[in-house]
Design a protein around this motif. Structure first.
Motif, PDB file in Angstrom:
ATOM      1  N   ASP A  28      27.056  38.863  52.882  1.00 52.54           N
ATOM      2  CA  ASP A  28      28.069  38.542  53.890  1.00 52.54           C
ATOM      3  C   ASP A  28      29.069  39.670  54.089  1.00 52.54           C
ATOM      4  O   ASP A  28      30.220  39.433  54.467  1.00 52.54           O
ATOM      5  CB  ASP A  28      28.807  37.256  53.499  1.00 52.54           C
ATOM      6  N   TYR A  46      24.807  35.194  63.464  1.00 50.06           N
ATOM      7  CA  TYR A  46      24.689  34.085  62.517  1.00 50.06           C
ATOM      8  C   TYR A  46      23.286  33.492  62.462  1.00 50.06           C
ATOM      9  O   TYR A  46      22.937  32.822  61.476  1.00 50.06           O
ATOM     10  CB  TYR A  46      25.750  33.023  62.811  1.00 50.06           C
ATOM     11  N   ASP A  64      22.146  35.744  59.844  1.00 45.08           N
ATOM     12  CA  ASP A  64      22.796  35.399  58.583  1.00 45.08           C
ATOM     13  C   ASP A  64      22.105  34.205  57.932  1.00 45.08           C
ATOM     14  O   ASP A  64      21.902  34.188  56.708  1.00 45.08           O
ATOM     15  CB  ASP A  64      24.274  35.081  58.830  1.00 45.08           C
TER      16      ASP A  64
END
Length: 483
Positions: free
Chosen positions: A244, A355, A358
């Protein structure tokens, strides 16, 4: 003598039901935290203060993650989830207090508190998600959990968007938005008590997740030492650290380049990307029933590498067109990008894929860990270590941003760290076995006395009960920790 307990329905004691419950807890706690964070500088519009509080949060998180797995194994997942969820309401409250009272110390203090409690929550979550399900369902378990958890971020962002979209010149998050977040977080805290301990969870093949419900401090110390002596753990540390690292950069350009309503729209797109990405990687790639286990790992990593190369290359093509001075000039002139502007075209899609990728990254990391073992105590330690290294990376990235490092430098640092970690992850996937069941014996509920399960007696005694009842099943082969 064992205490008589209420007999629970089979669906409630299933691994996936427990994964869903943990998802609901994280939906209402971490999800709201992420929603606030995605509003640009945590809704405060004070990027420096937000960076400092986040640096403290993730620095504390990194240290706490080293022991949070042990705490989970000693307290059990239910209490660990409860204590772990408490910090989020304090943190959101601190941002609200800053906005109304300008108390700059409160977000920093709350960051330290939530750093510790978050480590507890994620160790419990990781242990449950990775060890309760069957091996063939671990990718799906991640997809289901992550989609529910990120739906919290998505709903939180929709709430903020609906409330704030009326004022195109919005500079800060409204009080009604904070009120909605706090109420939802309290619901999440209460939901943590619905989670069952491992000895009450029964898989579809009739195996108990683990007879022992808790462990001892000495066992935890030796278990962590053993984990760190494994070269595969060390090889995964770069991937954990990079997981992250993009948070600070992505948050900085969201706060620096877009106005209030558009930040909430970007946050909504991020939540949608995370949900779709988790379901895609979990169901389509990592649990593809037509492929061998190691092949699924290779395919998951390849998917992730391609996504990260394409997304960050596109981001680079945009990043070279502006810097921090340009962002400051737009803010001063009141010309921050609005979703109605022609210049916004394509940027919303980029935030969606930040995302989406992610979710794929997190899925592959968790899948690799859960492919190395099914043992829940070990996976709790693994989850704590993962979040510790991940948080150290995030703390470093917020440290860079707090010193006004050029956006381009932050971009390149984030991208390069990720790319360097992938070859090491590949080496670990090469060691993945088709199954760990043969090496990690388990107990079937129908061959173990019910009192042994209810009281959580030690595994040696449980296996003795099993052998006395059904001698030909002493070599059962289902993982004791398929959470």
């Amino acid at each position: 003598m064992s205490m008589t307990r209420l007999k629970l329905p089979a669906f409630y004691t299933s691994p996936m039901a427990q994964v869903v419950l943990v998802g609901i807890t994280c939906f209402a706690t971490v999800g709201m935290f992420v929603a606030v964070s995605n509003l640009g500088a945590g809704g405060t519009q004070d990027v420096i203060l937000y960076d400092v509080s986040q640096g403290v949060l993730y620095g504390t998180f990194a240290l706490a993650g080293l022991v949070s797995g042990a705490i989970n194994n000693i307290l059990g997942p239910r209490l660990t989830l409860f204590f772990g969820s408490l910090g989020y309401v304090l943190y959101v409250g601190s941002l609200w207090c800053f906005q109304t009272q300008r108390t700059r110390w409160f977000p920093i203090f709350a960051g330290a508190v939530v750093g510790f409690t978050a480590a507890l929550l994620w160790s419990a979550q990781g242990s449950i998600m990775m060890s309760y399900p069957l091996e063939k369902d671990k990718g799906k378990a991640f997809g289901i959990f992550w989609a529910i958890f990120q739906f919290g971020s998505f709903i939180g962002s929709v709430i903020a968007l609906a409330i704030n979209i009326k004022d195109g010149s919005l500079g800060a998050v409204s009080n009604s938005t904070y009120t909605a977040f706090v109420i939802i977080i309290f619901v999440g805290i209460a939901s943590s008590f619905l989670v069952l301990p491992p000895n009450r969870v029964i898989r579809s093949d009739g195996t108990v997740v683990k007879i022992e419900t808790v462990t001892k401090i000495r066992e935890e110390f030796l278990g962590m030492v053993s984990l760190l002596k494994d070269w595969r753990t060390l090889a995964l540390l770069p991937m954990f650290f990079a997981a992250d690292y993009f948070y600070a950069y992505q948050g900085a350009i969201n706060a620096g380049m877009f106005d209030g309503p558009t930040r909430t729209l970007n946050a909504t797109l991020e939540g949608a990307g995370a949900i779709i990405g988790a379901l895609f990687i979990g169901f389509v790639v990592l649990d593809n029933k037509w492929l061998a286990r190691r092949t699924r790992g290779y395919l998951g990593l390849a998917t992730l590498v391609i996504l990260e190369i394409v997304i960050w290359a596109v981001t680079l093509s945009w990043q070279v067109t502006f810097d921090r001075a340009d962002a400051a000039a737009l803010k001063t002139a009141g010309k921050l990008i609005n979703y109605r502007d022609d210049s916004y075209a394509g940027k919303g899609i980029l935030f969606f894929f930040f995302y989406f990728a992610d979710a794929c990254y997190q899925a592959v990391a968790y899948w690799i860990m859960s492919a190395l073992t099914n043992e829940p105590f070990t996976l709790a330690r693994f989850a704590g270590l993962y979040k510790a290294m991940q948080s150290a990376g995030i703390a470093g990235s917020f440290g860079m941003d707090a010193t006004s490092t050029p956006y381009l430098n932050e971009h390149l640092a984030t991208w390069c760290i990720m790319l360097v970690s992938f070859p090491f992850a590949f080496l670990v996937i090469r060691t993945v076995k088709e199954t760990n069941y043969e090496a990690e014996k388990v107990v079937y509920v129908d061959t173990t006395k019910e009192s042994a399960i209810e009281d959580g007696i030690r595994g040696e005694n449980a296996r003795k009960h099993s052998a006395e009842k059904v001698p030909n099943k002493t070599e059962v082969v289902e993982s004791i920790a398929d959470m």
